[in-house]
Design an enzyme around this catalytic site. Structure first.
Site, PDB file in Angstrom:
ATOM      1  N   GLY A  18       0.865  -1.185   0.000  1.00 19.30           N
ATOM      2  CA  GLY A  18       0.000   0.000   0.000  1.00 19.30           C
ATOM      3  C   GLY A  18       0.898   1.230   0.000  1.00 19.30           C
ATOM      4  O   GLY A  18       1.637   1.445   0.957  1.00 19.30           O
ATOM      5  N   ALA A  19       0.843   1.991  -1.089  1.00 18.43           N
ATOM      6  CA  ALA A  19       1.724   3.158  -1.209  1.00 18.43           C
ATOM      7  C   ALA A  19       0.904   4.441  -1.129  1.00 18.43           C
ATOM      8  O   ALA A  19       1.126   5.394  -1.866  1.00 18.43           O
ATOM      9  CB  ALA A  19       2.514   3.074  -2.510  1.00 18.43           C
ATOM     10  N   ASP A  43       1.830  -1.348  -4.535  1.00 18.91           N
ATOM     11  CA  ASP A  43       0.456  -0.819  -4.579  1.00 18.91           C
ATOM     12  C   ASP A  43      -0.210  -1.389  -5.819  1.00 18.91           C
ATOM     13  O   ASP A  43       0.476  -1.837  -6.749  1.00 18.91           O
ATOM     14  CB  ASP A  43       0.463   0.713  -4.645  1.00 18.91           C
ATOM     15  CG  ASP A  43      -0.859   1.328  -4.167  1.00 18.91           C
ATOM     16  OD1 ASP A  43      -0.899   1.817  -3.030  1.00 18.91           O
ATOM     17  OD2 ASP A  43      -1.850   1.289  -4.937  1.00 18.91           O
ATOM     18  N   ARG A  98     -10.507   6.696   6.554  1.00 13.17           N
ATOM     19  CA  ARG A  98     -11.822   7.269   6.897  1.00 13.17           C
ATOM     20  C   ARG A  98     -12.055   8.606   6.209  1.00 13.17           C
ATOM     21  O   ARG A  98     -11.121   9.293   5.863  1.00 13.17           O
ATOM     22  CB  ARG A  98     -11.882   7.536   8.406  1.00 13.17           C
ATOM     23  CG  ARG A  98     -12.101   6.324   9.210  1.00 13.17           C
ATOM     24  CD  ARG A  98     -12.422   6.711  10.627  1.00 13.17           C
ATOM     25  NE  ARG A  98     -11.234   6.958  11.430  1.00 13.17           N
ATOM     26  CZ  ARG A  98     -11.269   7.385  12.686  1.00 13.17           C
ATOM     27  NH1 ARG A  98     -12.440   7.651  13.257  1.00 13.17           N
ATOM     28  NH2 ARG A  98     -10.166   7.554  13.367  1.00 13.17           N
ATOM     29  N   ASN A 111     -12.305  -2.902   3.631  1.00 14.57           N
ATOM     30  CA  ASN A 111     -10.900  -3.191   3.937  1.00 14.57           C
ATOM     31  C   ASN A 111     -10.659  -4.670   4.207  1.00 14.57           C
ATOM     32  O   ASN A 111      -9.552  -5.171   3.972  1.00 14.57           O
ATOM     33  CB  ASN A 111     -10.413  -2.312   5.097  1.00 14.57           C
ATOM     34  CG  ASN A 111     -10.126  -0.896   4.621  1.00 14.57           C
ATOM     35  OD1 ASN A 111     -10.201  -0.607   3.433  1.00 14.57           O
ATOM     36  ND2 ASN A 111      -9.812  -0.005   5.551  1.00 14.57           N
ATOM     37  N   VAL A 134      -1.713  -2.288   9.734  1.00 14.80           N
ATOM     38  CA  VAL A 134      -2.129  -0.953  10.184  1.00 14.80           C
ATOM     39  C   VAL A 134      -3.483  -0.554   9.605  1.00 14.80           C
ATOM     40  O   VAL A 134      -4.055   0.455  10.004  1.00 14.80           O
ATOM     41  CB  VAL A 134      -1.066   0.126   9.840  1.00 14.80           C
ATOM     42  CG1 VAL A 134       0.331  -0.328  10.231  1.00 14.80           C
ATOM     43  CG2 VAL A 134      -1.101   0.534   8.383  1.00 14.80           C
ATOM     44  N   HIS A 191      -8.234  -0.043  19.225  1.00 22.05           N
ATOM     45  CA  HIS A 191      -7.950   1.201  18.513  1.00 22.05           C
ATOM     46  C   HIS A 191      -9.300   1.737  18.056  1.00 22.05           C
ATOM     47  O   HIS A 191      -9.647   1.688  16.897  1.00 22.05           O
ATOM     48  CB  HIS A 191      -7.059   0.890  17.316  1.00 22.05           C
ATOM     49  CG  HIS A 191      -6.544   2.105  16.606  1.00 22.05           C
ATOM     50  ND1 HIS A 191      -5.975   3.167  17.258  1.00 22.05           N
ATOM     51  CD2 HIS A 191      -6.491   2.414  15.279  1.00 22.05           C
ATOM     52  CE1 HIS A 191      -5.601   4.076  16.365  1.00 22.05           C
ATOM     53  NE2 HIS A 191      -5.910   3.646  15.163  1.00 22.05           N
TER      54      HIS A 191
HETATM   55  N1  APR Z   1      -3.098  -4.004  -2.727  1.00 24.74           N
HETATM   56  C1  APR Z   1      -2.193  -3.008  -2.557  1.00 24.74           C
HETATM   57  N2  APR Z   1      -2.549  -1.739  -2.322  1.00 24.74           N
HETATM   58  C2  APR Z   1      -3.856  -1.471  -2.254  1.00 24.74           C
HETATM   59  C3  APR Z   1      -4.854  -2.449  -2.407  1.00 24.74           C
HETATM   60  C4  APR Z   1      -4.417  -3.775  -2.648  1.00 24.74           C
HETATM   61  N3  APR Z   1      -5.288  -4.760  -2.822  1.00 24.74           N
HETATM   62  N4  APR Z   1      -6.063  -1.847  -2.277  1.00 24.74           N
HETATM   63  C5  APR Z   1      -5.837  -0.540  -2.049  1.00 24.74           C
HETATM   64  N5  APR Z   1      -4.507  -0.303  -2.038  1.00 24.74           N
HETATM   65  C6  APR Z   1      -3.802   0.968  -1.864  1.00 24.74           C
HETATM   66  C7  APR Z   1      -4.452   2.129  -2.588  1.00 24.74           C
HETATM   67  O1  APR Z   1      -4.219   2.082  -3.981  1.00 24.74           O
HETATM   68  C8  APR Z   1      -3.796   3.315  -1.896  1.00 24.74           C
HETATM   69  O2  APR Z   1      -2.622   3.749  -2.559  1.00 24.74           O
HETATM   70  O3  APR Z   1      -3.800   1.386  -0.500  1.00 24.74           O
HETATM   71  C9  APR Z   1      -3.457   2.769  -0.504  1.00 24.74           C
HETATM   72  C10 APR Z   1      -4.205   3.469   0.623  1.00 24.74           C
HETATM   73  O4  APR Z   1      -3.716   4.752   0.662  1.00 24.74           O
HETATM   74  P1  APR Z   1      -4.539   6.018   1.182  1.00 24.74           P
HETATM   75  O5  APR Z   1      -5.875   6.059   0.526  1.00 24.74           O
HETATM   76  O6  APR Z   1      -3.629   7.200   1.065  1.00 24.74           O
HETATM   77  O7  APR Z   1      -4.798   5.693   2.736  1.00 24.74           O
HETATM   78  P2  APR Z   1      -3.728   5.800   3.945  1.00 24.74           P
HETATM   79  O8  APR Z   1      -3.845   7.103   4.604  1.00 24.74           O
HETATM   80  O9  APR Z   1      -2.400   5.363   3.456  1.00 24.74           O
HETATM   81  O10 APR Z   1      -4.333   4.719   4.973  1.00 24.74           O
HETATM   82  C11 APR Z   1      -4.200   3.343   4.741  1.00 24.74           C
HETATM   83  O11 APR Z   1      -4.234   2.882   7.099  1.00 24.74           O
HETATM   84  O12 APR Z   1      -4.688   4.245   8.943  1.00 24.74           O
HETATM   85  C12 APR Z   1      -5.181   3.269   8.055  1.00 24.74           C
HETATM   86  O13 APR Z   1      -7.540   3.787   8.008  1.00 24.74           O
HETATM   87  C13 APR Z   1      -6.339   3.833   7.253  1.00 24.74           C
HETATM   88  O14 APR Z   1      -7.087   1.730   6.381  1.00 24.74           O
HETATM   89  C14 APR Z   1      -6.354   2.898   6.075  1.00 24.74           C
HETATM   90  C15 APR Z   1      -4.875   2.571   5.867  1.00 24.74           C
END
Ligand code: APR
Length: 325
Positions: A18-19, A43, A98, A111, A134, A191
């Site tokens: 997840g990037a 990602d 969120r 999620n 996380v 949490h």
């Molecule tokens: N595989 C890899 N990456 C994924 C997948 C997947 N199947 N599905 C979604 N993603 C990536 C998205 O493309 C996105 O780049 O996860 C990333 C989520 O990034 P953001 O939307 O910026 O969210 P972020 O603030 O990083 O939070 C991620 O952490 O604190 C928790 O609640 C928050 O569940 C959330 C997570």
């Protein structure tokens, strides 16, 4: 420009899945520690992890670190996951954050699909890794990642307690106008709504917090800590916190990698401690190469212990539901 550290061995690979904001800042922090050979960032959005990795790598001459960041786009069915082969630690940040007004539980179904699929791919490609989850809702996603990987429970943990504790410490330092280094606080439990800040374990310059603030003031800080994530979400309006969260996740990954034995507040499998059976819950635990070495029980007041047991029951019911998601 800062000179890279010389003469110190860099070792191992750590992967961040997840990037987004959380994942990218975690990768950056891990790279800047300059203790790993490689940080892998993945990602599903084509080009995003490669672009971020290139950008972080280009900061190396300025920040002075040698660790290389490798970005890799992956597909949902596992293409690209070869990049994480050999990772000793995998941090799962994939998932939606969120929006204002949402609770973490509102993210559960969406999620859960993401975390299940990511976990299955991680288990296939890095079967010996320690997992740090996380994605939210945290306690449930940690339980789900363990189920989906089939990893020993001690090898799967969640990041929440370090963040909640850091938030609590920040609020205390701000309120009292003291250096952050003088403040020790603790939160346990979930949490979420059943987070259990533990005032009896909090000190400022070695003095009990409860001697420096009256009950109403402590209660106010406890409430602000419990709502710490929502306060940031409401201000940002798009997305949730990532600076403090990534600081916590990166420290956990470092404790694993260095086999440090540090006692940190984490979401860990609790079975017997505090009289609580079989559930992922926020506790203090000793962290090492194999994940959680041991849950470290603390002395709690009767009220704090009751609150912790209530938190355990609240998350237990939800964790049972994730089997079907
Ligand atoms: N595989 C890899 N990456 C994924 C997948 C997947 N199947 N599905 C979604 N993603 C990536 C998205 O493309 C996105 O780049 O996860 C990333 C989520 O990034 P953001 O939307 O910026 O969210 P972020 O603030 O990083 O939070 C991620 O952490 O604190 C928790 O609640 C928050 O569940 C959330 C997570």
């Amino acid at each position: 420009m800062a000179a890279p550290r010389t003469g110190t061995a860099r070792a191992g690979t750590v992967a961040v899945i997840g990037a987004g904001f959380y994942g990218a800042t975690t990768a950056q922090r891990l790279a800047e520690y300059d203790i790993f050979d490689t940080v892998v960032l993945t990602d599903i959005v084509e080009g995003k992890p490669e672009g971020l990795a290139l950008d972080i790598n280009q900061s190396r001459p300025i920040e002075g670190f040698e660790t290389k960041v490798v970005g890799q786009t992956t597909s949902r069915d596992g293409e690209g996951y070869e990049a994480i082969v050999g990772a000793a630690v995998v941090v799962i940040t994939a998932g939606l954050p969120r929006k204002p007004g949402m609770s973490r539980m509102d993210l559960l179904e969406t999620n859960a699909k993401i975390v299940r699929q990511v976990s299955e791919n991680v288990a296939r490609h890095a079967p010996d890794a320690v997992l740090i989850v996380v994605s939210n809702p945290l306690d449930e996603m940690t339980a789900l990642a363990q189920l989906a990987t089939g990893f020993p429970r001690q090898r799967v943990m969640g990041q929440a307690g370090m963040l909640d504790t850091a938030r609590f410490s920040h609020f205390v330092a701000e309120q009292l106008g003291v250096p952050i280094a003088d403040v020790q606080t603790l939160t346990l439990g979930s949490h979420g709504d059943t987070m259990v800040p533990v005032p009896s374990a909090c000190t400022v310059g070695g003095k009990p917090l409860t001697e420096l603030l009256d009950q109403a003031q402590v209660d106010e800080l406890v409430t602000r800590t419990r709502n710490g994530g929502a306060e940031v979400v409401a201000l940002l309006k798009t997305g949730s916190a990532f600076y403090a969260p990534s600081a916590a996740a990166a420290r956990m990954a470092r404790a694993v990698s260095e086999d440090s034995g540090a006692v940190l507040p984490v979401c860990a499998w609790v079975d017997g401690e505090y009289g609580i059976d079989g559930v992922y819950l926020g506790v203090t635990a000793q962290i090492g190469r194999d994940g959680v070495r041991a849950v470290v029980e603390r002395d709690l007041t009767a009220d704090e212990l009751t609150a912790l047991r209530e938190a355990a029951e609240a998350v237990r019911a939800k964790q049972a539901d994730v089997r079907d998601l």
